[in-house]
Design a protein around this motif. Structure first.
Motif, PDB file in Angstrom:
ATOM      1  N   ASP A 246       0.302  -4.003   5.813  1.00  0.00           N
ATOM      2  CA  ASP A 246      -0.393  -5.296   5.944  1.00  0.00           C
ATOM      3  C   ASP A 246      -0.446  -5.898   4.549  1.00  0.00           C
ATOM      4  O   ASP A 246      -1.043  -5.306   3.636  1.00  0.00           O
ATOM      5  CB  ASP A 246      -1.807  -5.096   6.491  1.00  0.00           C
TER       6      ASP A 246
ATOM      7  N   GLU B 207      -0.078 -11.058  14.312  1.00  0.00           N
ATOM      8  CA  GLU B 207      -0.711 -10.878  12.999  1.00  0.00           C
ATOM      9  C   GLU B 207       0.279 -11.243  11.901  1.00  0.00           C
ATOM     10  O   GLU B 207       1.257 -10.518  11.679  1.00  0.00           O
ATOM     11  CB  GLU B 207      -1.160  -9.420  12.811  1.00  0.00           C
TER      12      GLU B 207
ATOM     13  N   HIS C 226       1.591   2.120  11.611  1.00  0.00           N
ATOM     14  CA  HIS C 226       0.796   2.528  10.428  1.00  0.00           C
ATOM     15  C   HIS C 226       0.617   4.045  10.413  1.00  0.00           C
ATOM     16  O   HIS C 226       0.565   4.648   9.347  1.00  0.00           O
ATOM     17  CB  HIS C 226      -0.593   1.876  10.458  1.00  0.00           C
TER      18      HIS C 226
ATOM     19  N   ARG D 217      -2.139   4.864   7.883  1.00  0.00           N
ATOM     20  CA  ARG D 217      -3.480   4.982   8.483  1.00  0.00           C
ATOM     21  C   ARG D 217      -3.499   6.231   9.368  1.00  0.00           C
ATOM     22  O   ARG D 217      -2.693   6.338  10.296  1.00  0.00           O
ATOM     23  CB  ARG D 217      -3.739   3.751   9.350  1.00  0.00           C
TER      24      ARG D 217
ATOM     25  N   HIS E  63       1.098  -8.427   9.171  1.00  0.00           N
ATOM     26  CA  HIS E  63       1.590  -7.101   9.573  1.00  0.00           C
ATOM     27  C   HIS E  63       3.125  -7.082   9.640  1.00  0.00           C
ATOM     28  O   HIS E  63       3.731  -7.902  10.335  1.00  0.00           O
ATOM     29  CB  HIS E  63       0.998  -6.746  10.945  1.00  0.00           C
TER      30      HIS E  63
HETATM   31 ZN   LIG Z   1      -0.926  -3.761  10.280  1.00  0.00          ZN
END
Ligand SMILES: [Zn+2]
Ligand SMILES: C[C@@H](N)C(=O)N[C@H](C)C(=O)O
Length: 177
Positions: free
Chosen positions: A105, A162, A98, A71, A165
């Motif tokens: 993810d 999460e 990321h 990302r 993740h």
């Molecule tokens: Zn993530």
């Protein structure tokens, strides 16, 4: 062929893993498309670990489906501006793993791509996404833990907040790009 540091399009390395890059669509928490291309990019070193996890899962009748991978930091900033909760999004001044191309993810699907039950959908920014949340079906907990076991055995670590993740345990060798 590749060096561990190379950022690669994972679909060019394996066709066994499925991809549904949610931030390349508006089917995400933000209801906004952040990425121009529906591509799963990771460090080659991280990709090898992901392929190992997928092989472990395929032996059990499942495979991985990726929701997010590399990302850009510019997108991290846009997301932070809307969430501003370090439990669910890394602040851009620290950067996310990321942004290093070393976090992913993922969820579990059957070999034919059929979804399996998980405690939540992607980016459910509530306690229900915690790896300690068990007030859901036993099947959802079993699937979450099966996913985690394969990922951890393959060189990834989990975060508490999460369940989807996972980050490469060697992430520090990869800079933010
Ligand atoms: Zn993530
Ligand atoms: C935005 C969410 N999917 C996410 O990736 N959160 C982690 C903690 C991150 O920003 O690194």
């Amino acid at each position: 062929m590749f060096d561990d540091f190379d950022l690669v399009d994972v679909s060019e390395i394996t066709n066994e893993i499925l991809f549904d890059i949610r931030y390349a669509t508006d089917r995400n928490y933000f209801k906004k498309r952040f990425y121009e291309n529906n591509i799963c990019i990771l460090r080659y070193g991280t990709t090898k670990k992901l392929i190992k996890a997928n092989e472990l899962l395929m032996n059990l009748g499942y495979r991985l489906k990726v929701w997010d991978a590399y990302r850009p930091l510019s997108v991290q900033k846009l997301m932070w501006d809307q969430i501003k909760d370090e439990n669910f999004i890394a602040p851009p001044w620290r950067g996310s793993i990321h942004n290093r191309g070393a976090a992913v993810d993922v969820t579990l699907v059957k070999l034919n791509g059929e979804e399996v039950e998980m405690p939540t959908d992607f980016d459910d920014f509530t306690y229900k996404a915690s790896i300690y949340y068990n007030d859901c079906s036993a099947n959802a907990v079993k699937n979450r833990e099966l996913l985690a076991k394969a990922m951890v055995q393959s060189g990834f670590k989990r975060i508490e907040s999460e369940w989807w993740h996972f980050y490469d345990d060697e992430y520090k060798k990869y800079p933010i790009v």
